[in-house]
Design a protein around this motif. Sequence first.
Motif, PDB file in Angstrom:
ATOM      1  N   GLY A  62      -9.797   8.757   4.226  1.00 54.34           N
ATOM      2  CA  GLY A  62      -8.947   8.688   3.029  1.00 54.34           C
ATOM      3  C   GLY A  62      -7.980   9.833   2.866  1.00 54.34           C
ATOM      4  N   GLU A  63      -7.863  10.725   3.861  1.00 51.13           N
ATOM      5  CA  GLU A  63      -6.922  11.850   3.807  1.00 51.13           C
ATOM      6  C   GLU A  63      -5.551  11.359   4.306  1.00 51.13           C
ATOM      7  OE1 GLU A  63      -7.615  14.675   2.530  1.00 51.13           O
ATOM      8  OE2 GLU A  63      -9.791  14.608   2.410  1.00 51.13           O
ATOM      9  N   HIS A  64      -4.880  10.583   3.450  1.00 50.04           N
ATOM     10  CA  HIS A  64      -3.662   9.891   3.885  1.00 50.04           C
ATOM     11  C   HIS A  64      -2.403  10.751   3.852  1.00 50.04           C
ATOM     12  CE1 HIS A  64      -5.837   6.273   4.384  1.00 50.04           C
ATOM     13  NE2 HIS A  64      -6.016   6.017   3.093  1.00 50.04           N
ATOM     14  N   HIS A  65      -2.521  12.029   3.523  1.00 49.35           N
ATOM     15  CA  HIS A  65      -1.342  12.893   3.452  1.00 49.35           C
ATOM     16  C   HIS A  65      -1.164  13.731   4.711  1.00 49.35           C
ATOM     17  CE1 HIS A  65      -2.251  12.819  -1.152  1.00 49.35           C
ATOM     18  NE2 HIS A  65      -1.725  11.696  -0.731  1.00 49.35           N
ATOM     19  N   TYR A  66      -2.069  13.581   5.659  1.00 49.22           N
ATOM     20  CA  TYR A  66      -2.025  14.441   6.844  1.00 49.22           C
ATOM     21  C   TYR A  66      -1.138  13.836   7.930  1.00 49.22           C
ATOM     22  CZ  TYR A  66      -5.495  17.726   5.159  1.00 49.22           C
ATOM     23  OH  TYR A  66      -6.144  18.706   4.440  1.00 49.22           O
TER      24      TYR A  66
ATOM     25  N   ARG B 118       0.820  -1.210   0.000  1.00 51.48           N
ATOM     26  CA  ARG B 118       0.000   0.000   0.000  1.00 51.48           C
ATOM     27  C   ARG B 118       0.860   1.270   0.000  1.00 51.48           C
ATOM     28  NH1 ARG B 118      -4.162  -2.171  -2.224  1.00 51.48           N
ATOM     29  NH2 ARG B 118      -5.188  -3.780  -0.945  1.00 51.48           N
ATOM     30  N   MET B 119       2.045   1.205   0.585  1.00 50.97           N
ATOM     31  CA  MET B 119       2.902   2.382   0.605  1.00 50.97           C
ATOM     32  C   MET B 119       3.346   2.760  -0.808  1.00 50.97           C
ATOM     33  SD  MET B 119       5.998   3.343   3.186  1.00 50.97           S
ATOM     34  CE  MET B 119       6.728   1.733   3.113  1.00 50.97           C
ATOM     35  N   ARG B 120       3.584   1.767  -1.628  1.00 45.78           N
ATOM     36  CA  ARG B 120       3.943   2.041  -3.023  1.00 45.78           C
ATOM     37  C   ARG B 120       2.789   2.713  -3.768  1.00 45.78           C
ATOM     38  NH1 ARG B 120       8.247  -0.008  -5.579  1.00 45.78           N
ATOM     39  NH2 ARG B 120       9.757  -1.137  -4.304  1.00 45.78           N
ATOM     40  N   GLU B 121       1.571   2.310  -3.418  1.00 45.11           N
ATOM     41  CA  GLU B 121       0.409   2.917  -4.071  1.00 45.11           C
ATOM     42  C   GLU B 121       0.209   4.367  -3.637  1.00 45.11           C
ATOM     43  OE1 GLU B 121      -2.833   0.384  -3.057  1.00 45.11           O
ATOM     44  OE2 GLU B 121      -2.089  -1.330  -4.213  1.00 45.11           O
ATOM     45  N   LEU B 122       0.593   4.681  -2.391  1.00 49.36           N
ATOM     46  CA  LEU B 122       0.429   6.043  -1.881  1.00 49.36           C
ATOM     47  C   LEU B 122       1.575   6.966  -2.295  1.00 49.36           C
ATOM     48  CD1 LEU B 122      -0.736   5.225   1.770  1.00 49.36           C
ATOM     49  CD2 LEU B 122      -2.170   6.086  -0.098  1.00 49.36           C
TER      50      LEU B 122
ATOM     51  N   MET C 230      12.509   6.031  -7.522  1.00 48.71           N
ATOM     52  CA  MET C 230      12.186   7.446  -7.730  1.00 48.71           C
ATOM     53  C   MET C 230      10.757   7.766  -7.308  1.00 48.71           C
ATOM     54  SD  MET C 230      14.901   8.975  -8.678  1.00 48.71           S
ATOM     55  CE  MET C 230      14.217  10.531  -9.213  1.00 48.71           C
ATOM     56  N   LYS C 231      10.492   7.566  -6.012  1.00 47.57           N
ATOM     57  CA  LYS C 231       9.190   7.881  -5.433  1.00 47.57           C
ATOM     58  C   LYS C 231       9.387   8.419  -4.029  1.00 47.57           C
ATOM     59  CE  LYS C 231       6.390   4.531  -8.014  1.00 47.57           C
ATOM     60  NZ  LYS C 231       5.422   3.410  -7.900  1.00 47.57           N
ATOM     61  N   TYR C 232       8.437   9.223  -3.579  1.00 46.46           N
ATOM     62  CA  TYR C 232       8.503   9.771  -2.225  1.00 46.46           C
ATOM     63  C   TYR C 232       7.133   9.691  -1.567  1.00 46.46           C
ATOM     64  CZ  TYR C 232       6.520  13.950  -4.465  1.00 46.46           C
ATOM     65  OH  TYR C 232       5.723  14.818  -5.168  1.00 46.46           O
ATOM     66  N   VAL C 233       7.145   9.710  -0.231  1.00 41.41           N
ATOM     67  CA  VAL C 233       5.916   9.594   0.564  1.00 41.41           C
ATOM     68  C   VAL C 233       5.867  10.744   1.558  1.00 41.41           C
ATOM     69  CG1 VAL C 233       5.776   7.075   0.352  1.00 41.41           C
ATOM     70  CG2 VAL C 233       7.088   8.091   2.234  1.00 41.41           C
ATOM     71  N   PRO C 234       4.686  11.032   2.121  1.00 45.72           N
ATOM     72  CA  PRO C 234       4.604  12.120   3.110  1.00 45.72           C
ATOM     73  C   PRO C 234       5.310  11.767   4.409  1.00 45.72           C
ATOM     74  CG  PRO C 234       2.510  10.965   2.957  1.00 45.72           C
ATOM     75  CD  PRO C 234       3.368  10.433   1.860  1.00 45.72           C
ATOM     76  N   GLY C 235       5.926  12.764   5.033  1.00 48.14           N
ATOM     77  CA  GLY C 235       6.596  12.565   6.322  1.00 48.14           C
ATOM     78  C   GLY C 235       5.693  12.985   7.463  1.00 48.14           C
ATOM     79  N   GLY C 236       6.309  13.354   8.586  1.00 44.08           N
ATOM     80  CA  GLY C 236       5.542  13.829   9.730  1.00 44.08           C
ATOM     81  C   GLY C 236       4.611  12.800  10.333  1.00 44.08           C
ATOM     82  N   GLY C 237       4.905  11.514  10.141  1.00 43.79           N
ATOM     83  CA  GLY C 237       4.063  10.451  10.673  1.00 43.79           C
ATOM     84  C   GLY C 237       2.837  10.175   9.828  1.00 43.79           C
ATOM     85  N   ALA C 238       2.692  10.862   8.683  1.00 42.66           N
ATOM     86  CA  ALA C 238       1.494  10.678   7.846  1.00 42.66           C
ATOM     87  C   ALA C 238       1.442   9.293   7.229  1.00 42.66           C
ATOM     88  CB  ALA C 238       1.453  11.745   6.755  1.00 42.66           C
TER      89      ALA C 238
END
Length: 545
Positions: free
Chosen positions: A470-474, A133-137, A402-410
């Motif tokens: 579904g607000e997975h960037h927060y 799922r992390m790859r999808e996000l 070459m992918k990145y995900v949100p930080g801050g525990g999101a």
Amino acid sequence: FYRVYVEDPSRVRLRGMATVRSNIMAVNTLAELLKTTLGPRGMDKIVVETSGEWFITNDGTTILRNIDVRHPAAQLLVKAAEAQDGEVGDGTTSVVILAAELLNRADRLLQLKLHPNIIIKGYKHALDIALKRMRELAKPASLDNLEILKKICETSLSNKTLGFAKKHMIKIAVDAFLHIIEQREGKIYVDKENILVVKKPGKSLRESLLVEGLILDKGVAHPLMPKRINDAKIALISSPLKIEKAWYQKTEIVVKSMTDIKQILDEENRFLRENIVEKLLKIGANVVLCGDAICEGVQYLLAKAKIMAVKRVGISDLWRLTKATGGKLVASLKELTEADLGKAQLVEEVKIGPDKLLFIKGCPRAKSVSILLRAGSRRQLDEAERAFNDAIMNLITLTDEMKYVPGGGAIEMALASIIRREVSNYQGKEQMAIMAFADSLEAIPRILAENSGLDSVKILMKLRSLHEKGEHHYGVEAISKRIMDMFKAGIIEPLKLKEQILKSAFEIVSTLLRIDEIFTGLEFFEELPKPEEKDVPPASESKKK
């Protein structure tokens, strides 16, 4: 919890739950030590070495390397953290925190009579869900998008004490990274060894600079040599430049007057001039970088010929110079040809404080770059070097995927929410372990909130509500102490880094949960077997008779 002593009380044997709780206690000790350093508002630690030297840092790997760890479980965690640092250069604190949280949750499941293998299997299912799922996000990144590269550096440096020089250090890190990128068979290749960091105390971090080439912590060999050479043709030699004495070692020399001594010296100078200086002039070399000594006679003759020379250059620096200048490192001057010479627009000796440095700029094949770090003290320089290493390693990690995900525990909150939704796809007691894995992921945003002085319970409740929608960037924006969209706030991390954190934590926990006994000491027998026949006298008495 019980112990079985073997003759000597220092030889201890732990079994069953005593083993598990001993391991958990050791890991928790390290986690308690490091968790206050997590995030932009994390605290620093003073580490006092055995020599009495001390330094201030909040870098997890540096702290773990400099503390005395003796418990085998804690040592295993330290090794895993060092492997994490070597692989992706960051995330060691998160690995320790997540491993401790997973073990604590596993302890509760063990008290409910779940077998360790069931817990490990449940954790593995949860890990597979998280990685998928992390790859999808994740969002795709590009090396042409400098804003993304700068934001990744800024996130990695958010908890470093760089003051007003942070933006300047980010620019240096991104520029250095872009200079050392290579394309090999359609793939991106980055070698961190192509970046040389030179530290010199004085002035401030804002005076640090990037050189497209190399900086050598050396000055020219002779005071009469030129200090600046434009359009440099550089000879790279690993052997010493001195007179070959073999021609008179087996010859008896009789000196009858001062004239004879002058003739010998003149002959030596002629030999050096013809075999070294004229050879260099003939092929067009005006800079000599030697990996060994240069005798005084050669230094003087090179100075008269207006050739710059530097002696005792490190072999690693010479190899970097071959990449930067396009030259070839030769073992002997006899092998040197014009085609072996490296090129640079400028070679210049610069005085920095009391020290002299050699700047080699404008290299045509500058796959090697140098960073000159300046700061008011040695301790600030060391911390700045660690911060710069974290920033560069984050960028190198980005090139692996070459992918990145949100930080801050999101991303941790998002994965926890997704795992809870998908737990119904599994049956049996493994569901309890899967849920425990999801709960453990929330330790990262919880500790970020605590270190920022926020109410962690309220923050987690709000984040859960958002992620369920579904607000997975927060996540937690620690500087402004708010819950924000991490993509909009510019708080992002490489996908590979987060994947490695989860994998490392799982591997540590699965290893420790499989341990059911600890032996301390060399002998494990509780007592020797007694002889069955009681009337047999002891060996000592039979000898007396």
